[in-house]
Write a protein that holds these residues in place. Structure first.
Motif, short mmCIF file in Angstrom:
data_model
loop_
_atom_site.label_atom_id
_atom_site.label_comp_id
_atom_site.label_asym_id
_atom_site.label_seq_id
_atom_site.Cartn_x
_atom_site.Cartn_y
_atom_site.Cartn_z
N ASP A 137 26.93 28.89 4.39
CA ASP A 137 25.58 29.46 4.37
C ASP A 137 25.66 30.98 4.60
O ASP A 137 26.75 31.55 4.72
CB ASP A 137 24.68 28.78 5.41
CG ASP A 137 25.17 28.94 6.85
OD1 ASP A 137 25.91 29.91 7.13
OD2 ASP A 137 24.80 28.12 7.70
N ASP A 138 24.50 31.62 4.67
CA ASP A 138 24.47 33.08 4.78
C ASP A 138 25.07 33.58 6.10
O ASP A 138 25.46 34.76 6.19
CB ASP A 138 23.02 33.58 4.66
CG ASP A 138 22.47 33.37 3.26
OD1 ASP A 138 23.29 33.23 2.32
OD2 ASP A 138 21.23 33.31 3.10
N ASP A 139 25.14 32.71 7.10
CA ASP A 139 25.71 33.10 8.39
C ASP A 139 27.20 32.81 8.48
O ASP A 139 27.82 33.00 9.54
CB ASP A 139 24.98 32.38 9.54
CG ASP A 139 23.52 32.79 9.63
OD1 ASP A 139 23.23 33.98 9.41
OD2 ASP A 139 22.68 31.90 9.89
N GLY A 140 27.79 32.31 7.38
CA GLY A 140 29.22 32.03 7.37
C GLY A 140 29.59 30.66 7.90
O GLY A 140 30.77 30.37 8.09
N ASN A 141 28.59 29.80 8.17
CA ASN A 141 28.87 28.45 8.66
C ASN A 141 29.21 27.53 7.49
O ASN A 141 28.56 27.56 6.44
CB ASN A 141 27.65 27.89 9.39
CG ASN A 141 27.26 28.74 10.58
OD1 ASN A 141 28.09 29.05 11.43
ND2 ASN A 141 25.99 29.12 10.65
N TYR A 142 30.23 26.70 7.69
CA TYR A 142 30.65 25.76 6.65
C TYR A 142 29.82 24.48 6.72
O TYR A 142 29.45 24.02 7.80
CB TYR A 142 32.13 25.41 6.82
CG TYR A 142 33.06 26.57 6.57
CD1 TYR A 142 33.35 26.98 5.27
CD2 TYR A 142 33.64 27.27 7.63
CE1 TYR A 142 34.20 28.05 5.02
CE2 TYR A 142 34.48 28.34 7.40
CZ TYR A 142 34.76 28.73 6.10
OH TYR A 142 35.59 29.79 5.87
N TYR A 143 29.58 23.89 5.55
CA TYR A 143 28.88 22.59 5.51
C TYR A 143 29.37 21.82 4.29
O TYR A 143 29.76 22.40 3.28
CB TYR A 143 27.36 22.79 5.47
CG TYR A 143 26.85 23.52 4.26
CD1 TYR A 143 26.49 22.84 3.10
CD2 TYR A 143 26.73 24.92 4.25
CE1 TYR A 143 26.01 23.51 1.97
CE2 TYR A 143 26.25 25.60 3.13
CZ TYR A 143 25.90 24.89 2.00
OH TYR A 143 25.44 25.55 0.89
N PRO A 144 29.35 20.46 4.37
CA PRO A 144 29.77 19.64 3.22
C PRO A 144 28.76 19.73 2.10
O PRO A 144 27.55 19.92 2.35
CB PRO A 144 29.85 18.23 3.80
CG PRO A 144 28.99 18.25 5.02
CD PRO A 144 29.02 19.65 5.55
N ILE A 145 29.22 19.59 0.84
CA ILE A 145 28.32 19.81 -0.29
C ILE A 145 27.36 18.64 -0.53
O ILE A 145 26.45 18.76 -1.34
CB ILE A 145 29.09 20.09 -1.59
CG1 ILE A 145 29.94 18.88 -2.01
CG2 ILE A 145 29.91 21.34 -1.49
CD1 ILE A 145 30.31 18.88 -3.47
#
Length: 442
Positions: A142-150
């Motif tokens: 995301d815009d804050d650099g946090n990773y997330y699954p697609i």
């Protein structure tokens, strides 16, 4: 010039390959390469004959600066174009073995370590076959650099919940161009998690394939605009990624793990081999689950092994015996994860199993209950121990296991332990957000 080399040179000319990547791995299993421009046909002939000198002191775990010269010698059996690169780029790849200037195999080359163990087996007339199942997550930021699954898909899900269908199809098509034989692909249990299963093959070819597989997947998904991670436990509260390794010994076309006349269809060789892996499982953990993060996967409740036991079909045990019999008879060792160096992992597993064969190590009776639900008293009665719960425990077990250290050789075992101790020290002095949230009010 051998026929194999001649055929490779012919293929390079036919496919208009202008650049060859000479690939090898460091002690962690991270791919490294040097790109060579091919001006004329004799350039590739010279590469096969003489290899290429490079500075080994700049590669972690290799050599000191005063002994830096090493030589890359390409294995002609490993040539392939690179389907994730534009066709007009004319790029190909050769996997290399590493030698000293004196012409000896370099003791710090992980590929040579596996070849050394396989040579011992070859002298007995045996071959070692492995079919790994590396899992991975497709992720975004995301815009804050946090990773997330697609996606929020689960096991065997389909579109639209499973957003990985198109990725996996592209991956399979590109990997088939590289000569991969894949048994299947599907969405795994956790959101964004996927698996492509390899067909059984000889261990060296399979180790080469795992490195290429990981490299190819990262490149292909990056081209599509996402990222892939082989981190064992990227998300709290979700299943981690393993690389279960199905393995057996063959003599010619005969599967030595198969015995149709035994009660469970397993031969005595299979039982002893399992006994060796169980006996050395603590030290093996350091090699097959080699990161701090690996041990956040190896906890109860997430389909990951914790207990030193084996079972027929039992997915709560360290070793599972799949239902297939005959030529498909095999054991499934469930501790490895895809962060491991496959050359070192396969060599260590093989040497552990061979120790079991040579010393007739009995694995005991199978455990056919959900081990996660057993009480401490039940575990004690059944004599079921725990595998290491941290990298610290694992590398200390490795220090005390001469068989697994011997599988790696003096050079790699010393360098590996040095790096793992440094990794643990770096981790243990960190202060994480969890600790701040829990303890800041003290």
């Amino acid at each position: 010039m051998t026929d194999v080399v001649g055929n490779v040179i012919k293929e390079i000319e036919e496919k208009n390959i202008k650049f060859i990547r000479l690939q090898f791995v460091d002690i962690h299993g991270t791919p490294k390469n040097i790109a060579v421009s091919l001006g004329k046909p004799e350039d590739i002939e010279d590469l096969f004959a003489d290899g290429m000198l490079f500075d080994g002191s700049s590669v972690e775990g290799f050599v000191e600066i005063h002994e830096s010269d090493l030589i890359l010698k390409p294995d002609p059996e490993t040539f392939s174009p690179l389907p994730w690169r534009p066709e007009e780029s004319g790029a190909g790849r050769l996997i290399c073995d590493i030698y000293t200037p004196e012409g000896e195999p370099f003791a710090g080359d992980p590929r040579s370590i596996l070849k050394k163990s396989l040579k011992k087996l070859d002298e007995k007339g045996y071959s070692y076959n492995i079919g790994p199942e590396p899992e991975f997550f497709i992720i975004d930021q995301d815009d804050d650099g946090n990773y997330y699954p697609i996606d929020n898909g689960g096991y065997f899900d389909v579109e639209p919940v499973d957003q990985g269908t198109d990725f996996r199809r592209q991956l399979v098509m590109d990997l088939e161009k590289l000569g991969f034989e894949l048994e299947g692909s599907h969405h795994e249990v956790a959101p964004g998690q996927n698996e492509l299963a390899f067909k059984f093959d000889q261990a060296l070819k399979t180790a080469d394939a795992v490195i290429t597989f990981k490299q190819a997947i990262k490149a292909i998904v990056d081209n599509i605009g996402y990222q892939v991670t082989f981190m064992p436990k990227p998300f709290f509260g979700e299943n981690g990624s393993g690389m279960h390794c199905h393995q057996s010994l063959f003599k010619g076309s005969e599967n030595l793990f198969s015995d149709p006349n035994s009660e469970n269809g397993l031969s005595q060789e299979a039982m002893y081999f399992m006994g060796g892996i169980l006996k050395h499982s603590a030290a093996l953990s350091a090699i097959v689950a080699p990161t701090v993060n690996s041990y956040k996967r190896l906890v109860p409740g997430y389909e990951a092994p914790v207990y030193k036991a084996y079972g027929l079909k039992n997915r709560s045990a360290l070793i599972r015996i799949p239902a297939a019999r005959g030529k498909g008879t095999r054991i499934e060792y469930r501790c490895p994860d895809p962060s491991c160096n496959p050359y070192l992992a396969f060599a260590a597993m093989l040497e552990a199993g061979l120790d079991g064969l040579e010393n007739k190590i009995d694995p005991g009776e199978p455990t056919e209950v959900n081990i996660y639900k057993l009480t401490e008293e039940d575990l004690k009665k059944r004599e079921i121990g725990l595998i290491p719960s941290s990298l610290w425990e694992a590398y200390h077990a490795l220090e005390e296991d001469p068989v697994i250290k011997g599988a790696l050789g003096d050079h790699i075992s010393e360098q590996f332990l040095k790096l793992k101790k440094a990794e643990w020290d770096e981790y243990r002095i960190q202060v994480f957000g969890y600790e701040q949230r829990k303890y800041i009010g003290i």
